[in-house]
Design an enzyme around this catalytic site. Structure first.
Site, PDB file in Angstrom:
ATOM      1  N   ASP A 115      31.022  47.114-116.972  1.00 50.34           N
ATOM      2  CA  ASP A 115      30.222  47.509-118.121  1.00 50.34           C
ATOM      3  C   ASP A 115      29.724  48.934-117.950  1.00 50.34           C
ATOM      4  OD1 ASP A 115      27.724  45.327-116.784  1.00 50.34           O
ATOM      5  OD2 ASP A 115      27.733  47.505-116.587  1.00 50.34           O
ATOM      6  N   LYS A 160      28.675  47.594-123.247  1.00 52.03           N
ATOM      7  CA  LYS A 160      27.955  47.403-124.498  1.00 52.03           C
ATOM      8  C   LYS A 160      26.894  48.484-124.627  1.00 52.03           C
ATOM      9  CE  LYS A 160      26.780  43.127-123.526  1.00 52.03           C
ATOM     10  NZ  LYS A 160      26.239  41.769-123.662  1.00 52.03           N
ATOM     11  N   MET A 203      15.452  48.006-120.228  1.00 49.75           N
ATOM     12  CA  MET A 203      16.082  48.064-121.555  1.00 49.75           C
ATOM     13  C   MET A 203      15.041  48.126-122.675  1.00 49.75           C
ATOM     14  SD  MET A 203      19.087  45.216-120.869  1.00 49.75           S
ATOM     15  CE  MET A 203      17.884  43.972-120.384  1.00 49.75           C
TER      16      MET A 203
END
Length: 505
Positions: free
Chosen positions: A37, A59, A172
């Site tokens: 990722d 992503k 995040m």
């Protein structure tokens, strides 16, 4: 029916490739498929075998091109194909990495798996910014909270979080930083509580900003701090325990290009001087040591009087071929060795042979001139080297009427994925280094017109006149050339330039 494979969920760590575990490194070096990722360091992909299948399931917040369900299906599919699979995940697989969901899919499919923990950014990012998550007398606990959920909503327990005395670490959460700080304030957290944000922690892009719960969101905007980032709230956020490594290149950001072996050596030297390094092994070695030409040259070794090496790769691949052909080393009794420089000589010594000649100046031109003076009439020379080796060496030998065999042992080819990473990060570098003319050629042949403007703000540094001439061929007139054609010489060149810039009015 195909035998089921094995899947390893490997934590890639917080960003710095050197923070990968030894076990993770070992598994990457022998995997058949790597599924990775966007949070995993691109440098880690250089560890996998060249024929390894690479699947990017990264992503990006706001534009998820891969759903988790789709990722699960890919992992299961490759496992059912009987492959040795590494699922490379940023940080630790079990710290908001959705590793549990992937394991449930593997269990349902009956595929064997193993989890390899990684260093989580919730601790590492703060540490690299000098912020410990716990400290005696300030914080006896820390709490890691996601700032981005599947449903796009924040946690509903801010009232509980606001009352905690320990350190709060939000992952995040950059897209919701105003909501996070606002909710904590609304629930009674003091506006003067120290707060910090660390972006791209542990990497050469790392940036941080400190403030209070009241103003940290505004400071983030002013400083243009971007995700990925960690938000830290608590008394520890005003501590400064940042490393005090002193070096001539402290804080300088350098992109290092070339083959894997050289970039690792140069990167280590630059890091010792405090530089932030983006190690970009954009050239891979194509090994021709098993070719019919190489085998025939080795069978005819007795006919040669000199072996001349112009790179460590040449030394290593030549003796690899010698060992594969089970050559008796006594055949080298009458052969003398010449090398282009100290590093090549050290590689030769590892094979058990001392150098008979090394030029004072580490260039192929000086190597050829010095060698010619040592050769006797009738001597024959074997040159095991790269496909695009310097023409100066063979021209000098030819003009002197010396018999030689120019043996192509390897070639260098671009790794397009790594090159794209270089181009993407050009605006981040203070310096960009080149170790060979072929490296310059590969870089500029694939450089887009839109990226050329970025180069004007970077200082290019090269090793050797031949590399410098190649830069000029591509229109680069301003660059630095190391006086000593070694990794250490290049470091000295950058340090000297940095010192001169600092004394300018």
């Amino acid at each position: 029916m195909n035998q089921k494979g094995m899947v390893y969920l490997v934590g890639a760590g917080p960003g710095d490739a050197e923070l990968l575990t030894l076990k993770g490194e070992r598994l990457l070096k022998c995997c058949e498929v790597v599924i990775y990722d966007r949070l995993a360091s691109d440098n880690l992909l250089q560890l996998v075998p060249y024929d390894c299948e690479k699947i990017n399931v990264g992503k990006v917040v706001g534009s998820h091109s891969w759903r988790q369900e789709d990722i699960n299906r890919v992992i299961v599919k490759k496992g059912l194909e009987g492959k040795r699979v590494v699922r490379l995940k940023g940080g630790d697989p079990f710290v908001f990495g959705r590793g549990g969901e992937e394991i449930l899919a593997l269990q349902e499919a009956g595929i064997a798996f193993e989890v390899v923990p990684g260093i989580t950014s919730s601790v590492a990012a703060g540490a690299m910014a000098g912020i410990p998550v716990t400290h005696r007398g300030i914080s006896r606990s820390f709490h890691v909270i996601t700032g981005h959920t599947k449903e796009g909503i924040l946690t509903d327990n801010f009232e509980t979080l606001a009352k905690l005395e320990g350190t709060l670490v939000f992952l995040m959460g950059m897209g919701h930083i105003e909501q996070i700080t606002g909710e904590l304030l609304k629930c009674g957290k003091s506006a003067d509580t120290p707060a910090a944000v660390v972006s791209n922690g542990t990497t050469f892009k790392q940036r941080e900003v400190r403030g209070t719960l009241k103003n940290i969101a505004e400071l983030v905007k002013q400083e243009d701090i971007k995700a990925p980032a960690v938000i830290i709230v608590g008394g520890v956020a005003e501590l400064n325990m940042k490393g005090t490594t002193v070096g001539g290149l402290s804080g300088v950001r350098i992109g290092v290009t070339g083959t894997d072996k050289f970039t690792k050596k140069l990167s280590g030297c630059l890091k010792d001087e405090g530089a932030f390094i983006d190690n970009l092994s954009c050239l891979r070695i194509e090994d021709y040591s098993g070719s019919s030409e190489a085998i025939e040259a080795i069978r005819q070794l007795a006919a040669y009087n000199w072996l001349v090496f112009t790179s460590t790769n040449g030394v290593e691949l030549f003796f690899k071929a010698v060992k594969e052909q089970k050559v008796d080393y006594r055949i080298f009794a009458h052969i003398r060795f010449a090398v282009v420089g100290k590093g090549t000589g050290e590689a030769l010594l590892k094979e058990g042979f001392q150098t008979d000649y090394t030029p004072d100046s580490y260039t192929t031109r000086d190597l050829a001139k010095g060698l010619v003076a040592l050769l006797r009439q009738g001597d024959k020379v074997l040159l095991p080297r790269a496909a695009k080796g310097s023409a100066e060496l063979t021209e000098i030998l030819h003009n002197k009427g010396i018999a030689y065999t120019d043996l192509t042992l390897y070639d260098v080819a671009p790794d397009i994925n790594i090159l794209e990473n270089i181009y993407e990060n050009l605006s981040e570098y203070d310096y960009l280094t080149f170790a060979s003319a072929s490296g310059v050629e590969v870089f500029f042949q694939n450089l887009k017109e839109a990226d050329k403007e970025k180069l004007k703000r970077i200082t290019l540094v090269c090793i050797g006149d031949i590399t410098g001439r190649k830069l000029k061929e591509y229109g680069v007139s301003q660059f630095l050339t190391a006086e000593k054609y070694t990794a250490a010489g290049l470091v000295e060149c950058v340090i000297k330039d940095r010192e001169e810039r600092q004394v300018l009015p």
